[in-house]
Design a protein around this motif. Structure first.
Motif, PDB file in Angstrom:
ATOM      1  N   MET A   1      34.119  48.262 -29.594  1.00  9.48           N
ATOM      2  CA  MET A   1      33.813  47.276 -30.600  1.00  9.48           C
ATOM      3  C   MET A   1      32.926  47.920 -31.662  1.00  9.48           C
ATOM      4  SD  MET A   1      31.630  43.750 -30.280  1.00  9.48           S
ATOM      5  CE  MET A   1      32.904  42.714 -29.649  1.00  9.48           C
TER       6      MET A   1
ATOM      7  N   PHE B   1      30.946  47.079 -35.643  1.00 10.12           N
ATOM      8  CA  PHE B   1      30.548  46.065 -36.608  1.00 10.12           C
ATOM      9  C   PHE B   1      29.837  46.761 -37.760  1.00 10.12           C
ATOM     10  CE2 PHE B   1      27.294  46.565 -33.408  1.00 10.12           C
ATOM     11  CZ  PHE B   1      26.129  46.680 -34.151  1.00 10.12           C
TER      12      PHE B   1
ATOM     13  N   SER C   1      26.477  43.544 -44.526  1.00 10.66           N
ATOM     14  CA  SER C   1      27.616  42.786 -45.037  1.00 10.66           C
ATOM     15  C   SER C   1      27.167  41.885 -46.173  1.00 10.66           C
ATOM     16  CB  SER C   1      28.279  41.973 -43.923  1.00 10.66           C
ATOM     17  OG  SER C   1      27.368  41.078 -43.348  1.00 10.66           O
TER      18      SER C   1
ATOM     19  N   THR D   1      29.614  31.147 -36.315  1.00  9.64           N
ATOM     20  CA  THR D   1      30.009  32.463 -35.795  1.00  9.64           C
ATOM     21  C   THR D   1      31.498  32.705 -36.021  1.00  9.64           C
ATOM     22  OG1 THR D   1      28.242  32.396 -34.156  1.00  9.64           O
ATOM     23  CG2 THR D   1      30.064  33.914 -33.729  1.00  9.64           C
ATOM     24  N   GLN D   2      32.327  31.693 -35.801  1.00  5.71           N
ATOM     25  CA  GLN D   2      33.767  31.833 -36.030  1.00  5.71           C
ATOM     26  C   GLN D   2      34.057  32.173 -37.490  1.00  5.71           C
ATOM     27  OE1 GLN D   2      35.437  28.110 -34.751  1.00  5.71           O
ATOM     28  NE2 GLN D   2      35.616  28.760 -32.634  1.00  5.71           N
TER      29      GLN D   2
ATOM     30  N   LEU E   1      32.053  33.603 -39.719  1.00  2.00           N
ATOM     31  CA  LEU E   1      31.593  34.946 -40.057  1.00  2.00           C
ATOM     32  C   LEU E   1      32.453  36.016 -39.399  1.00  2.00           C
ATOM     33  CD1 LEU E   1      27.768  34.317 -39.971  1.00  2.00           C
ATOM     34  CD2 LEU E   1      29.276  34.486 -41.958  1.00  2.00           C
ATOM     35  N   ASN E   2      33.027  35.732 -38.237  1.00  2.00           N
ATOM     36  CA  ASN E   2      33.936  36.690 -37.610  1.00  2.00           C
ATOM     37  C   ASN E   2      35.211  36.881 -38.427  1.00  2.00           C
ATOM     38  OD1 ASN E   2      32.320  37.460 -35.472  1.00  2.00           O
ATOM     39  ND2 ASN E   2      33.106  35.881 -34.114  1.00  2.00           N
TER      40      ASN E   2
END
Length: 134
Positions: free
Chosen positions: A1, A3, A7, A128-129, A131-132
């Motif tokens: 993973m 990231f 951002s 969170t969803q 931003l993902n």
């Protein structure tokens, strides 16, 4: 993973019915230098507005009307409203009191079945969803 270390994301959400107006979300994370405008400051001893200095972590929220700014603390920090005189007015009008438990204690107690978290999963999960997606 993996990231990103930083951002800078902008979302625009259309209005949803009459009660939920269009929303523009600007999310910046990581090593971001933030300057808060003087209009959100409080007067110093000479009456000059002094811009507040944001903390190292947390979230800044403001309405397009620009009448106040909310600095949400990170995890178990409390929120601040700028200008501070606006915060005093909100506290008095709404009878606001600090939470009984900090962020971590609130989470553990909710897991044990003792109440709910101060920051509901119904909100944080959806954020969170979103931003993902970025």
């Amino acid at each position: 993973m993996s990231f990103p270390l930083t951002s800078d994301i902008r979302f625009e959400f259309a209005a949803r019915g009459e009660k939920l107006p269009a929303v523009e979300l600007h999310w910046r994370a990581g090593e971001v230098k933030v300057q808060i405008e003087e209009k959100y400051g409080d007067p110093d001893k000479d009456g000059k507005l002094v811009a507040p200095k944001p903390g190292k972590a947390g979230t800044l929220l403001h309405r397009k009307q620009g009448d106040y700014l909310v600095q949400r603390g990170s995890h178990d920090s409390h929120s601040l409203v700028y200008p501070r005189k606006q915060m005093v007015e909100f506290k008095e009008a709404m009878g606001l009191k600090p939470p009984k438990l900090n962020h971590f204690e609130s989470f553990v107690q909710a897991c044990l079945g003792n109440g709910t978290t101060e920051s509901p999963f119904g909100i944080s999960g959806e954020l969170t969803q979103v931003l993902n997606l970025a």
